[in-house]
Design a protein around this motif. Structure first.
Motif, mmCIF file in Angstrom:
data_model
loop_
_atom_site.group_PDB
_atom_site.id
_atom_site.type_symbol
_atom_site.label_atom_id
_atom_site.label_comp_id
_atom_site.label_asym_id
_atom_site.label_seq_id
_atom_site.Cartn_x
_atom_site.Cartn_y
_atom_site.Cartn_z
ATOM 1 N N GLU A 422 0.822 -1.216 0.000
ATOM 2 C CA GLU A 422 0.000 0.000 0.000
ATOM 3 C C GLU A 422 0.853 1.262 0.000
ATOM 4 N N GLN A 423 1.969 1.225 0.701
ATOM 5 C CA GLN A 423 2.827 2.408 0.764
ATOM 6 C C GLN A 423 3.450 2.727 -0.593
ATOM 7 N N THR A 424 4.015 1.697 -1.256
ATOM 8 C CA THR A 424 4.658 1.950 -2.545
ATOM 9 C C THR A 424 3.633 2.311 -3.620
ATOM 10 N N CYS A 425 2.493 1.643 -3.595
ATOM 11 C CA CYS A 425 1.452 1.964 -4.579
ATOM 12 C C CYS A 425 0.934 3.390 -4.384
ATOM 13 N N SER A 426 0.746 3.788 -3.133
ATOM 14 C CA SER A 426 0.258 5.144 -2.850
ATOM 15 C C SER A 426 1.249 6.187 -3.346
ATOM 16 N N ARG A 461 -8.238 5.639 -0.828
ATOM 17 C CA ARG A 461 -7.286 6.743 -0.723
ATOM 18 C C ARG A 461 -7.342 7.627 -1.955
ATOM 19 N N PHE A 462 -7.712 7.061 -3.088
ATOM 20 C CA PHE A 462 -7.794 7.812 -4.351
ATOM 21 C C PHE A 462 -9.163 7.556 -4.959
ATOM 22 N N PRO A 463 -10.201 8.222 -4.403
ATOM 23 C CA PRO A 463 -11.582 7.932 -4.806
ATOM 24 C C PRO A 463 -11.858 8.163 -6.290
#
Length: 469
Positions: A422-426, A461-463
């Motif tokens: 999730e961190q790297t994708c975000s 997180r990115f609607p």
């Protein structure tokens, strides 16, 4: 090459009118050295041993010390102007034509290189067609120190806007320069020489696209190359890309600045279609280029245990390497070497660079809050920001292209290895959106098949990315 002796302590100030300009160097002493130099290459009497004129291969110690002192003194503009008035360049022409002493040739080219640092003298040297041609012939010399000084002289001249075009045209019309430069890049182990020759090539390609195109297409005609006895010697059929790669391999460990130069040369090649094709249509399909760049960026640059600030120190070489990889990936996505490594390179490296840049950005903001910056400092910061923005743009473009190629298997591999979370994708989404919306959306569809929970969290997180079900 040993360090040159220091300039002599002259009594010129005690002899009215003998000082060179505002220096304490003696005109009389300089006259005597240059006169002795003329005698070395054109002796008044034949050598009693019967040696041919100019065949001496070694300088006597006194003459070498004195001419080296002139070399050091020539860094002073007054001395350089005096040498020009005394027609020193013409004397050096005689040295190049008659001397068999490599050390003497090296010193004379070095003196010309110092003199060329001053604009008016550089223009005079550059406008002398005979001297210009003779200097280019020095690139075919077999002596590394002479080649180093010749390259330094050429780079100095190419750095003067008033005469750069003269040298570009001269080099374009002299095909042996291409062969000699390729020979040096492909065979020399002298790192200093390789770096300086690389700087010359980099400057030439940056100044003139036509010359770069000619060199990309070259390699079908043969010309005279280096030879110890000045006899013609046929060189191999050089191609520019393998020569650049060989030089880069030599300098990579010993000279980071030199590596930066050769990576920028490759980047310049990718600014034209012919250059990209020269890279990816090599006999190995570009595999050697990809392997070298991939190894550099994954094993040596921006490593996990490096502090984020490292991205600022390496920003130019990172930008060049990623730019070349991006061009190769876009033109050769079917190649096996790109398919095998895209997952690791995509998530482990590119996102790490973006994360490091975010860390540098936060640090810059914190520093600006702590103290007022001077105007010059702000200018430096703005320049740093500009180069980092270029790196970010290149990084995002390559990341976007790779995201569109990822399969469910690639994604599962990334999840398993820990490169994908999730961190790297975000971090990736934050930098890619909104410009690369289609790439992110495409990847999210693949991710949903591999890890539904991670895909749902990212959509929250990115609607704007939510995919109707």
């Amino acid at each position: 090459m040993d360090r040159n002796p220091s300039p002599p302590c002259s009594d010129a100030e005690e002899e009215e009118g003998d000082a060179v300009g505002n220096t304490v160097y003696s005109k009389h002493w300089l006259f005597s050295v240059l006169t002795r130099l003329i005698e070395v290459i054109a002796p008044a009497e034949p050598d009693p041993a019967g040696s041919p004129e100019g065949a001496r291969t070694e300088l006597d110690e006194e003459m070498e010390n004195d001419i080296c002192k002139v070399w050091d003194m020539s860094m002073d503009e007054d001395v350089a102007l005096f040498l020009q008035e005394f027609n020193a360049p013409d004397i050096f022409m005689g040295v190049f034509a008659k001397s068999k002493c490599p050390r003497l040739t090296e010193i004379c080219v070095g003196i010309l290189g110092n003199m060329a640092c001053f604009q008016d003298i550089c223009m005079s040297i550059s406008e002398d067609e005979n001297l210009g041609q003779v200097l280019l012939q020095r690139l075919c010399d077999s002596d590394s120190p002479t080649l180093l000084e010749t390259s330094r002289l050429l780079l100095t001249c190419l750095s003067h806007p008033e005469v750069a075009n003269v040298w570009v045209e001269r080099i374009r019309e002299n095909p042996s320069v291409y062969d000699c430069v390729c020979f040096i890049m492909s065979s020399s182990t002298n790192v200093d020489l390789l770096v300086k020759v690389g700087e010359v090539v980099d400057k030439l390609f940056d100044l003139d696209e036509e010359l770069m195109l000619n060199w990309i297409k070259n390699g079908t005609c043969r010309s005279v190359g280096p030879s110890v006895d000045d006899s013609p010697e046929e060189l191999p059929d050089f191609k520019i890309v393998p020569c650049i790669l060989e030089a880069a391999k030599q300098v990579r460990s010993d000279n980071p600045e030199g590596l930066d130069v050769y990576m920028h040369i490759l980047q310049l090649l990718t600014t034209v279609d012919e250059g990209i094709q020269a890279i990816v249509q090599a006999p190995d399909g570009g595999k050697e280029t990809w392997s070298l760049l991939y190894d550099l960026i994954c094993q040596e640059l921006c490593q996990p245990d490096d502090p984020p600030i490292i991205v600022q120190e390496q920003k130019t070489v990172l930008a060049s390497i990623l730019s070349v990889l991006s061009a190769m990936f876009a033109s050769q996505t079917e190649q096996e070497y790109t398919r095998m490594r895209k997952s690791k390179l995509c998530f482990f490296l590119l996102i790490r660079i973006l994360q490091y840049m975010e860390g540098c950005g936060k640090r810059a903001v914190d520093n600006s809050k702590e103290s007022e910056q001077e105007e010059t400092a702000r200018t430096d910061v703005n320049e740093e920001d500009f180069h980092l923005k270029i790196l970010k743009d290149i990084c995002c473009e390559l990341l976007s292209n790779m995201l569109q190629e990822l399969t469910k298997e690639n994604t599962l591999e990334g999840l398993h290895q820990g490169h994908l979370n999730e961190q790297t994708c975000s971090c990736a989404f934050q930098n890619l959106l909104p410009l690369y919306f289609a790439s992110v959306e495409s990847f999210l569809e693949v991710l949903r098949e591999a890890d539904q929970t991670l895909a749902d969290n990212l959509e929250k997180r990115f609607p704007g990315l939510k995919i109707p079900t």
